[in-house]
Design an enzyme around this catalytic site. Structure first.
Site, PDB file in Angstrom:
ATOM      1  N   ASP A  80      40.751  -9.840  -1.409  1.00 55.77           N
ATOM      2  CA  ASP A  80      40.105  -8.708  -0.641  1.00 55.77           C
ATOM      3  C   ASP A  80      39.827  -7.735  -1.385  1.00 55.77           C
ATOM      4  OD1 ASP A  80      42.418  -9.265   0.376  1.00 55.77           O
ATOM      5  OD2 ASP A  80      41.857  -6.991   1.366  1.00 55.77           O
ATOM      6  N   GLU A 173      44.623  -9.403   2.550  1.00 47.85           N
ATOM      7  CA  GLU A 173      46.258  -8.774   1.912  1.00 47.85           C
ATOM      8  C   GLU A 173      45.600  -7.222   1.187  1.00 47.85           C
ATOM      9  OE1 GLU A 173      49.050  -7.778  -1.311  1.00 47.85           O
ATOM     10  OE2 GLU A 173      46.852  -7.012  -1.174  1.00 47.85           O
TER      11      GLU A 173
END
Length: 405
Positions: A80, A173
């Site tokens: 991400d 994350e």
């Protein structure tokens, strides 16, 4: 696939996570890249390739013959990108043999060496930067590309001895939920490394202890012309609380091992206000003292304005991984040696933040963090050194071999 081609492919995926989402992953678009990585690992010949219901994607580089009993190590990166800036329609610019001058991102925006003096350290490198309208996504698609390129190299060179190696790719994350559902037992590694650092040579096994503080302030709104001894302005109470916190313990005044209080959001009216803080310190005792002081400030304000005026929700987020990594010095020693073998000068320093590895270390998987070559993460001035990325790949290959010794 060449490292540059792989990286440019990965940054074409929009994988921005979303802090407000209650799903996992927080955005479905992260799954597109995770499924792509699943397919790519299968095509490279990796085994035990899986993508679970949460999106965690794992695969195995089988041990070379005779090294089946070597420790199992893992390489982990997140797919991400930060919610701070869009990662859609990224248009990377490649600069060969960078000359050390200002970088023109577009007709209106230039990355000036005067503002980013560390650019001088990249003279002669191949740089990849943004066009100034998006982030780049090197955090952490550089790490993803480096792991996959190292995996491809090891699969193509069975003469390099190594034990079983597990690869893991995670979502979310950037919103602090990267390993909420990570199955350490299923991953099956004895030790692991997140490949999520920045500057060449970074090796990080210390990070902040971290807590999040949410404050709700209930004011009393009456007509301002008749407010004497009646009104409680929630905005002013919020500002009063902020002034009570030490002025020298704010992010803009701290460095190295120094912790801080950071007001990340303040919203409100006379009637009601909300605030959010992050509380950080490397030292456990100072971390606990910071939290106690915040509680004392709230108690003082409630004594001054009435019980229940300020409500505090204080939540620990992660802890300093040093306590979990130091009992396993070989994890650090082998990383240092792998860097030296790759013509990389190690730079050991604390993370002024956190990584998935911090939480994984407390979940029983000691997991320091390695460099990727990316710089200026989360914004339009993000760039990465392809030259350093190649060194990161070599570091991973050497690391795999060193765990057989």
């Amino acid at each position: 696939m060449e490292l540059k081609e792989r990286f440019l492919k990965y940054v074409s995926f929009d994988t921005q996570s979303c802090e407000e989402s209650e799903t996992y992953p927080s955005t479905d678009k992260q799954l597109v890249l995770l499924r792509h990585l699943n397919e790519e690992m299968r095509n490279l010949g990796l085994t035990d390739v899986t993508t679970d219901s949460y999106g965690y994607t794992m695969g195995t580089i089988p041990a070379t013959k005779g090294y089946e009993n070597a420790p199992v190590i893992g390489f982990i990166a997140h797919v991400d990108t930060s919610p701070d800036m869009t990662g859609r329609d990224v248009k990377p610019r490649v600069v060969e043999n960078y000359d050390g001058g200002d970088l023109v991102l577009n007709g209106q925006l230039t990355m000036r060496v005067a503002d980013f003096p560390e650019l001088k350290e990249f003279v002669g490198h191949t740089l990849i930067h943004t066009d100034g309208t998006t982030l780049l996504g090197a955090d952490d698609k550089a790490g993803v590309a480096e792991i996959m390129t190292a995996a491809e190299y090891l699969m193509a060179h069975p003469e390099i001895p190594h034990g079983k190696i597990r690869l893991g790719f995670t979502p979310d994350e950037e919103v602090g939920r990267g390993v909420d559902h990570f199955d350490v037992a299923a991953f099956g590694a004895d030790f692991a490394y997140t490949v999520d650092g920045g500057y060449e040579g970074e090796l990080e096994y210390e990070n902040f202890n971290a807590a999040g503080a949410k404050l709700e302030i209930q004011g009393l709104n009456v007509h301002p012309g008749y407010a004497k001894d009646k009104m409680i302005n929630a905005i002013e109470v919020a500002c009063e609380l902020d002034r009570m916190l030490p002025a020298d313990q704010r992010p803009q005044h701290t460095d190295g091992y120094e912790g801080f209080y950071h007001c990340a959001a303040l919203n409100g009216s006379v009637e009601r206000a909300t605030m959010s803080y992050i509380v950080r310190d490397h030292d456990t005792e100072r971390f606990e003292a910071k939290k106690r002081y915040l509680v004392q400030c709230v108690e003082l304000l409630n004594a001054r304005y009435g019980a229940g005026t300020v409500r505090l929700t204080l939540t620990d987020q992660y802890y300093n991984m040093r306590r979990m990594v130091e009992p396993h010095p070989q994890v650090i020693d082998k990383a240092l040696e792998a860097m030296r073998l790759s013509d990389v000068v190690p730079v050991v320093r604390p993370i002024r933040g956190g990584t998935d590895g911090a939480r994984l270390s407390f979940m029983g998987l000691p997991c320091p963090n390695l460099f990727t070559g990316g710089m200026n993460f989360h914004g339009k001035f993000e760039y990465v050194s392809l030259t350093t990325m190649h060194k990161a790949v070599r570091t991973l290959v050497h690391l795999a071999e060193l765990w057989t010794k």
